[in-house]
Scaffold this motif. Structure first.
Motif, PDB file in Angstrom:
ATOM      1  N   GLU A  47     -22.055 -19.098 101.320  1.00 37.60           N
ATOM      2  CA  GLU A  47     -21.089 -18.110 101.831  1.00 37.60           C
ATOM      3  C   GLU A  47     -20.324 -17.452 100.685  1.00 37.60           C
ATOM      4  O   GLU A  47     -20.200 -16.227 100.628  1.00 37.60           O
ATOM      5  CB  GLU A  47     -20.106 -18.799 102.785  1.00 37.60           C
ATOM      6  N   LYS A  48     -19.828 -18.253  99.758  1.00 42.21           N
ATOM      7  CA  LYS A  48     -19.028 -17.722  98.647  1.00 42.21           C
ATOM      8  C   LYS A  48     -19.852 -16.852  97.690  1.00 42.21           C
ATOM      9  O   LYS A  48     -19.337 -15.906  97.109  1.00 42.21           O
ATOM     10  CB  LYS A  48     -18.346 -18.853  97.865  1.00 42.21           C
ATOM     11  N   LEU A  49     -21.133 -17.196  97.530  1.00 46.61           N
ATOM     12  CA  LEU A  49     -21.997 -16.413  96.640  1.00 46.61           C
ATOM     13  C   LEU A  49     -22.719 -15.282  97.363  1.00 46.61           C
ATOM     14  O   LEU A  49     -23.414 -14.490  96.725  1.00 46.61           O
ATOM     15  CB  LEU A  49     -23.030 -17.327  95.974  1.00 46.61           C
ATOM     16  N   GLU A  50     -22.577 -15.257  98.677  1.00 45.79           N
ATOM     17  CA  GLU A  50     -23.283 -14.279  99.510  1.00 45.79           C
ATOM     18  C   GLU A  50     -24.795 -14.408  99.299  1.00 45.79           C
ATOM     19  O   GLU A  50     -25.509 -13.420  99.156  1.00 45.79           O
ATOM     20  CB  GLU A  50     -22.776 -12.865  99.229  1.00 45.79           C
ATOM     21  N   TYR A  51     -25.253 -15.646  99.265  1.00 42.09           N
ATOM     22  CA  TYR A  51     -26.674 -15.990  99.137  1.00 42.09           C
ATOM     23  C   TYR A  51     -27.173 -16.451 100.502  1.00 42.09           C
ATOM     24  O   TYR A  51     -26.398 -17.025 101.279  1.00 42.09           O
ATOM     25  CB  TYR A  51     -26.843 -17.174  98.171  1.00 42.09           C
ATOM     26  N   PRO A  52     -28.460 -16.285 100.789  1.00 47.79           N
ATOM     27  CA  PRO A  52     -29.005 -16.858 102.026  1.00 47.79           C
ATOM     28  C   PRO A  52     -28.862 -18.385 102.016  1.00 47.79           C
ATOM     29  O   PRO A  52     -29.140 -19.038 101.004  1.00 47.79           O
ATOM     30  CB  PRO A  52     -30.487 -16.452 101.996  1.00 47.79           C
ATOM     31  N   LYS A  53     -28.426 -18.935 103.127  1.00 49.26           N
ATOM     32  CA  LYS A  53     -28.244 -20.386 103.243  1.00 49.26           C
ATOM     33  C   LYS A  53     -29.535 -21.133 102.942  1.00 49.26           C
ATOM     34  O   LYS A  53     -29.520 -22.198 102.321  1.00 49.26           O
ATOM     35  CB  LYS A  53     -27.759 -20.746 104.649  1.00 49.26           C
ATOM     36  N   GLN A  54     -30.650 -20.560 103.380  1.00 49.88           N
ATOM     37  CA  GLN A  54     -31.938 -21.226 103.190  1.00 49.88           C
ATOM     38  C   GLN A  54     -32.249 -21.442 101.711  1.00 49.88           C
ATOM     39  O   GLN A  54     -32.780 -22.486 101.323  1.00 49.88           O
ATOM     40  CB  GLN A  54     -33.073 -20.408 103.828  1.00 49.88           C
ATOM     41  N   ILE A  55     -31.936 -20.464 100.887  1.00 51.30           N
ATOM     42  CA  ILE A  55     -32.219 -20.571  99.453  1.00 51.30           C
ATOM     43  C   ILE A  55     -31.381 -21.676  98.822  1.00 51.30           C
ATOM     44  O   ILE A  55     -31.890 -22.497  98.051  1.00 51.30           O
ATOM     45  CB  ILE A  55     -31.993 -19.224  98.740  1.00 51.30           C
ATOM     46  N   VAL A  56     -30.102 -21.702  99.138  1.00 51.42           N
ATOM     47  CA  VAL A  56     -29.227 -22.720  98.549  1.00 51.42           C
ATOM     48  C   VAL A  56     -29.661 -24.111  99.019  1.00 51.42           C
ATOM     49  O   VAL A  56     -29.820 -25.026  98.206  1.00 51.42           O
ATOM     50  CB  VAL A  56     -27.746 -22.439  98.885  1.00 51.42           C
ATOM     51  N   LEU A  57     -29.861 -24.271 100.324  1.00 52.15           N
ATOM     52  CA  LEU A  57     -30.267 -25.578 100.845  1.00 52.15           C
ATOM     53  C   LEU A  57     -31.605 -26.040 100.265  1.00 52.15           C
ATOM     54  O   LEU A  57     -31.710 -27.166  99.771  1.00 52.15           O
ATOM     55  CB  LEU A  57     -30.348 -25.550 102.373  1.00 52.15           C
TER      56      LEU A  57
END
Length: 99
Positions: free
Chosen positions: A63-73
């Protein structure tokens, strides 16, 4: 002051911490810890590869980086997975998502 990146473990968690530092102009591990709502000992554990983000932390970071959740996870799951075969599956899913 935040330690040099050369001293840190090559993990997904460190990658995302460094992105947060750059985006939010954080200059100390104390500031990083405060931003993430954890203590500085936890940041040290992240930095030296003893721990990875929890799934809840991954969602916050996305959320803070405005990245897709799927990529971070998927990145963190692959980074913390000890079984090479399972890690390969996570990385393939990440590659497929990025394709």
């Amino acid at each position: 002051m935040v330690g040099t990146k050369e001293n840190h473990a090559k993990t997904a968690t460190n990658f995302f911490i460094n992105l947060l530092i750059d985006k939010y102009k954080l200059s100390t591990d104390y500031q990083v810890a405060k931003f993430l709502g954890v203590n500085t000992c936890q940041i040290s554990n992240y930095r030296y590869g003893r721990r990875e983000f929890s799934d809840t932390n991954c969602l916050f970071i996305a959320e803070k980086l405005e990245y897709p959740k799927q990529i971070v996870l998927l990145s963190v799951w692959a980074s913390r997975e000890k079984n090479p075969e399972i890690r390969k599956v996570y990385k393939q899913l990440l590659d497929d998502y990025n394709a």
